[in-house]
Design an enzyme around this catalytic site. Structure first.
Site, PDB file in Angstrom:
ATOM      1  N   HIS A 169       0.804  -1.046  -0.120  1.00 55.00           N
ATOM      2  CA  HIS A 169      -0.013  -0.308  -0.092  1.00 55.00           C
ATOM      3  C   HIS A 169       0.896   1.107   0.008  1.00 55.00           C
ATOM      4  O   HIS A 169       2.035   1.121   0.695  1.00 55.00           O
ATOM      5  CB  HIS A 169      -0.673   0.103   1.291  1.00 55.00           C
ATOM      6  CG  HIS A 169      -2.064  -0.635   1.320  1.00 55.00           C
ATOM      7  ND1 HIS A 169      -2.602  -1.526   2.289  1.00 55.00           N
ATOM      8  CD2 HIS A 169      -3.130  -0.931   0.173  1.00 55.00           C
ATOM      9  CE1 HIS A 169      -3.572  -2.015   2.329  1.00 55.00           C
ATOM     10  NE2 HIS A 169      -4.134  -1.837   0.788  1.00 55.00           N
ATOM     11  N   CYS A 265      -2.132   3.141   9.223  1.00 61.17           N
ATOM     12  CA  CYS A 265      -3.222   2.155   8.831  1.00 61.17           C
ATOM     13  C   CYS A 265      -4.323   1.875   9.666  1.00 61.17           C
ATOM     14  O   CYS A 265      -5.316   1.822   9.326  1.00 61.17           O
ATOM     15  CB  CYS A 265      -2.595   0.755   8.437  1.00 61.17           C
ATOM     16  SG  CYS A 265      -1.351   0.356   7.456  1.00 61.17           S
TER      17      CYS A 265
HETATM   18  N1  ARG Z   1      -3.830  -6.991   6.477  1.00 60.12           N
HETATM   19  C1  ARG Z   1      -4.334  -5.795   6.142  1.00 60.12           C
HETATM   20  C2  ARG Z   1      -4.368  -6.186   4.686  1.00 60.12           C
HETATM   21  O1  ARG Z   1      -3.545  -6.818   3.779  1.00 60.12           O
HETATM   22  C3  ARG Z   1      -3.326  -4.775   6.263  1.00 60.12           C
HETATM   23  C4  ARG Z   1      -3.899  -3.476   6.021  1.00 60.12           C
HETATM   24  C5  ARG Z   1      -2.894  -2.180   6.139  1.00 60.12           C
HETATM   25  N2  ARG Z   1      -3.533  -1.148   5.836  1.00 60.12           N
HETATM   26  C6  ARG Z   1      -2.587  -0.048   5.339  1.00 60.12           C
HETATM   27  N3  ARG Z   1      -3.377   1.143   5.028  1.00 60.12           N
HETATM   28  N4  ARG Z   1      -1.540  -0.059   4.646  1.00 60.12           N
HETATM   29  O2  ARG Z   1      -5.298  -5.356   3.809  1.00 60.12           O
END
Ligand code: ARG
Length: 273
Positions: A169, A265
């Site tokens: 991300h 996050c």
């Molecule tokens: N386990 C979650 C996923 O893979 C983690 C999300 C992390 N969020 C972020 N905004 N980077 O979607």
């Protein structure tokens, strides 16, 4: 628009866990989260954030272990909210809960084409020095999300190709900061993306994050005024942030790293202009 002061959407970690694998960090972590410790880390972090801004809580949902990561819920400017459309079936189940929250808070839900994946403020970050909107694609959000967001919000968008599965991300490797600064980890991007970053961010505003800090999710920072809150910052990064005028608060979020997330996050800014 019901929020007139900066408000962060958060969700308590009651049901947080790693029960499936949808990113690099979750591998080998199923059943390996200390859920009590995670809940304590979340409460400590929430206490820090609550001293600086308002927090709008949403109810944790059983069997939705990633629902704590509210950054992915949507993307907002003004009263116009895009409800995220997740890539994975596991997280698509969060979409109705997010939609209900956004509607209850009075946002206008903008139409989003359901053939396009877009994971909200995890992959779309407003520059804090100009009108640019930085967008990440390659793992979760589709490349076309950037163009669509530009049309919806009438903002110049900069699409950055993410190529490192550990930084899937945009908010894991790039963090716009007040005053037009941005922290970023070059190892997350392809050459073209790095050129775009350099072309759109003056050299004195670039805060390059090293391997060790990046691996501790230092780029996954919440910035409120001149305060930055993150899981970890090494001495070199602390020094760079101090020169830029930022006060660093670190709070351990190690259990959330096992799911591929950290400070940023776990929040979604609900007031953006
Ligand atoms: N386990 C979650 C996923 O893979 C983690 C999300 C992390 N969020 C972020 N905004 N980077 O979607």
């Amino acid at each position: 628009m019901i929020f007139t002061r900066q408000t962060l959407m958060m969700c308590a970690a009651d049901y947080f866990d790693v029960t499936y694998v949808i990113n690099h960090w979750m591998r080998g972590q199923v059943g390996n989260v200390d859920v009590q410790l995670a809940q304590k880390q979340w409460r400590d972090y929430h206490a820090i954030v609550s001293k600086l801004v308002d927090v709008q809580l949403v109810d944790p949902q059983p069997n939705q272990p990633d629902y704590v990561f509210t950054a992915n819920a949507g993307f907002v400017i003004g009263n116009r909210m895009v409800n995220s459309h997740f890539r994975t079936a596991e997280r698509q189940r969060e979409e109705p809960f997010n939609q209900a929250s956004f509607m209850s808070w009075g946002y206008e839900l903008v139409h989003w084409p359901q053939e396009v994946c877009f994971e909200g403020a995890g992959d779309a970050l407003l520059d804090r020095g100009n009108k640019n909107l930085w967008c990440g694609y390659g793992f979760r959000s589709d490349m076309s999300a950037s163009r669509i967001l530009g049309q919806i919000y009438d903002r110049p968008t900069i699409a950055l190709h993410l190529i490192n599965p550990r930084f899937y991300h945009l908010d894991t490797c790039f963090c716009p900061l007040e005053g037009g600064y941005a922290m970023y980890y070059p190892g997350a991007f392809d050459a073209e993306a790095l050129e775009k970053i350099e072309a759109n961010l003056p050299a004195d505003k670039r805060i390059v994050v090293g391997d060790e800090d990046a691996a501790q999710f230092a780029c996954n920072t919440v910035n409120i005024g001149n305060t930055v809150i993150m899981n970890h910052a090494g001495d070199a990064l602390r020094a760079k942030l101090a020169v830029a005028g930022f006060e660093v608060i670190t709070t351990p979020l190690t259990e959330f790293l096992k799911a591929g997330g950290a400070a940023k996050c776990l929040t979604l800014k609900l007031l953006e202009v």
